[in-house]
Enzyme design. Structure first.
Site, PDB file in Angstrom:
ATOM      1  N   SER A 160       0.862  -1.183   0.000  1.00 36.48           N
ATOM      2  CA  SER A 160       0.000   0.000   0.000  1.00 36.48           C
ATOM      3  C   SER A 160       0.898   1.232   0.000  1.00 36.48           C
ATOM      4  O   SER A 160       2.113   1.112   0.076  1.00 36.48           O
ATOM      5  CB  SER A 160      -0.870   0.003   1.251  1.00 36.48           C
ATOM      6  OG  SER A 160      -0.029   0.186   2.383  1.00 36.48           O
ATOM      7  N   LYS A 161       0.266   2.397  -0.032  1.00 37.96           N
ATOM      8  CA  LYS A 161       1.046   3.640  -0.024  1.00 37.96           C
ATOM      9  C   LYS A 161       1.972   3.704   1.185  1.00 37.96           C
ATOM     10  O   LYS A 161       3.096   4.174   1.105  1.00 37.96           O
ATOM     11  CB  LYS A 161       0.100   4.838   0.012  1.00 37.96           C
ATOM     12  CG  LYS A 161      -0.411   5.178  -1.361  1.00 37.96           C
ATOM     13  CD  LYS A 161      -0.825   6.618  -1.458  1.00 37.96           C
ATOM     14  CE  LYS A 161      -1.167   6.903  -2.898  1.00 37.96           C
ATOM     15  NZ  LYS A 161      -2.046   8.015  -3.081  1.00 37.96           N
ATOM     16  N   ARG A 162       1.443   3.240   2.307  1.00 41.49           N
ATOM     17  CA  ARG A 162       2.203   3.254   3.553  1.00 41.49           C
ATOM     18  C   ARG A 162       3.522   2.489   3.396  1.00 41.49           C
ATOM     19  O   ARG A 162       4.532   2.810   4.001  1.00 41.49           O
ATOM     20  CB  ARG A 162       1.323   2.605   4.627  1.00 41.49           C
ATOM     21  CG  ARG A 162       1.906   2.449   5.985  1.00 41.49           C
ATOM     22  CD  ARG A 162       0.795   1.997   6.957  1.00 41.49           C
ATOM     23  NE  ARG A 162       0.178   0.734   6.532  1.00 41.49           N
ATOM     24  CZ  ARG A 162       0.656  -0.451   6.856  1.00 41.49           C
ATOM     25  NH1 ARG A 162       1.754  -0.561   7.558  1.00 41.49           N
ATOM     26  NH2 ARG A 162       0.048  -1.561   6.453  1.00 41.49           N
TER      27      ARG A 162
ATOM     28  N   GLY B 162       5.166   2.083   0.515  1.00 43.78           N
ATOM     29  CA  GLY B 162       6.015   2.567  -0.570  1.00 43.78           C
ATOM     30  C   GLY B 162       5.438   2.272  -1.950  1.00 43.78           C
ATOM     31  O   GLY B 162       6.168   2.276  -2.931  1.00 43.78           O
TER      32      GLY B 162
END
Ligand code: GLU
Length: 470
Positions: free
Chosen positions: A245-247, A249
């Site tokens: 996920s964005k968290r 990277g």
């Protein structure tokens, strides 16, 4: 556009609904490398048929990200949205050959069908109600969709170049839609027609598309087209094993470039190692990657994204990079007027420790500060009365030094430290604070030389004070 010369043809086929995220960049890289390794062609197709979600900005971000990574493509970029007429033509050929049929089921009817399947706890799937019906039953003028007649008996097997042999019972494949009621082609049809027309021999993509391969193959078979080899690459997970996920990277390539200060060759190397290996080699540059890459080295299990590893590789590529190029990249990250020639000159000592361009910029900033130097809190706290007295001695001694070189300055400072019965650090720490305004910097004698005699002495003097009489 099809070619039949027996050469390898791969394609990267992003849907431009966002940026070039890390998973897409890796898929692009593997396709590019496979083609380059085999002396074939790497093609780029933008799958922009979802007009509402495909934006010009997203297309630009993808093209920009690919170019930054140094992935170039043979032939012109293909835009799927421009090939609608050809997709329809193939659907019509499938209809004419009896491999597809018109389905007049209304949306209400289909909803009823699904409700019944749900109630009976059956999989939700089109039940083929128009598959074998006499076309004469067709309600005149009523809207219809065109569905593919997929095989019902037996099973379909794929010898996937990464996953191995994978089979699906044909009864599980439904007669999916090729042309919608408004006559527009579906994604599943477009992909196959485009891959065929572009002469694609190897479809290398994320394993979230493995199921699609089983649905796409029947079109090749019905059309009598050569089937591509498939290689479905496992997805990338976060460092904790969860879906990326964005968290973790799952960010755009431009974020790694702009915000993380990563060099393209470092991301290239990192993406290569993310899911592909050659023994335990970590540092593999572009030319070597082309020489070594093959699908055999692609692992079957998901790889984990690890920012630390990327940063370590980045440090390696920073040390290897040309100094003038680094100076150019770093100059824009320093909030002060800079001098690229001086930056270039300083780069060999600056780059020994940095893991990203921002660290380089931070380490270089002292060169461009003006007096009175802004001090970090830590640097300020180092400069007590004792330290100022030491700086006074240092400055006096260095002023007498005619040979402004690392060696001479080091020898002079060391002998002063001995005379004062102090460790070198007792001199170097306040010197660093006075010269750079910070407590971390390249070696202190490098700093003296890079600043030059006049500026270095002025900075020392600004903080020096003779010991008070006791
Ligand atoms: N456009 C699809 C995607 O971005 C890829 C389709 C394919 O590779 O076949 O996920």
């Amino acid at each position: 556009m099809a070619s039949n010369s027996g050469q390898v043809v791969t394609r990267f086929a992003p849907s431009p609904t966002g940026f070039l995220h890390i998973g897409g960049a890796r898929t692009a890289l593997f396709n590019w490398l496979y083609a380059r390794h085999h002396g074939g062609k790497a093609l780029l197709r933008i799958e922009d048929t979802d007009r509402k979600r495909s934006t010009p900005e997203a297309i630009d971000a993808i093209l920009d990200g690919l170019a930054w990574l140094g992935l170039d493509w043979d032939e012109d970029v293909v835009f799927q949205s421009e090939r609608g007429a050809r997709h329809v033509e193939v659907a019509e050929q499938l209809l004419a050959g009896g491999h597809a049929y018109k389905c007049y089921a209304t949306p209400e009817e289909l909803e009823e069908m699904r409700a019944a399947q749900r109630a009976a706890k059956q999989p939700l799937r089109y039940d083929g109600r128009w598959r074998d019906r006499d076309p004469a039953d067709a309600p005149t003028g009523a809207p219809y969709v065109v569905r593919l007649k997929t095989p019902q008996e037996g099973e379909t097997a794929i010898e996937d170049r990464v996953q191995g042999r994978v089979t699906v019972r044909n009864a599980e494949l439904d007669d999916y839609v090729l042309l919608r009621a408004d006559g527009s082609p579906t994604y599943m049809l477009a992909v196959v027609v485009d891959d065929h027309d572009m002469g694609v021999t190897h479809v290398i993509r994320g394993d979230d598309h493995l199921n699609n391969a089983f649905r796409q193959l029947p079109i090749y078979r019905a059309m009598g087209w050569a089937e591509p080899a498939y290689a479905h690459i496992p997805l990338i997970h976060g460092s904790d094993g969860a879906k990326l996920s964005k968290r973790h990277g799952a960010l755009g390539a431009e974020t790694y470039r702009d915000e993380f200060g990563i060099l393209p060759e470092a991301l290239f190397n990192y993406l290569l190692r993310l899911g592909w290996g050659h023994g335990d080699r970590e540092e593999i540059d572009r030319d070597e990657a082309i020489a070594l890459f093959d699908l055999d080295g692609v692992g079957k299990s998901p790889s984990r994204f690890d920012l630390k590893k990327l940063q370590n590789l980045n440090g390696h590529y920073i040390r290897a990079a040309d100094d003038a190029r680094l100076a150019r990249l770093v100059a824009g990250r320093i909030d002060l007027p800079t001098d690229e020639a001086l930056l270039t000159q300083a780069m060999p000592v600056l780059k020994t420790r940095a893991r990203d361009l921002d660290e380089l910029a931070e380490g270089a900033a002292f060169l461009f500060k003006t007096r009175p130097l802004a001090m970090t809190e830590k640097a300020q706290s180092l400069l007590n009365d004792d330290a100022r007295a030491i700086l006074h001695q240092v400055s006096t001694r260095l002023r007498a030094e005619n040979d402004w070189t690392i060696e001479a300055l080091e020898a002079t400072t060391k002998s002063l430290a001995e005379e004062l019965s102090l460790g070198l650090g007792k001199l170097a720490q306040p010197m660093r604070a006075a010269l750079t305004g910070t407590t971390t910097s390249p070696g202190i004698f490098d700093v003296l030389v890079l600043l030059g005699r006049e500026e270095a002495l002025a900075r020392l003097d600004a903080q020096a004070a003779p010991a008070a009489e006791r």
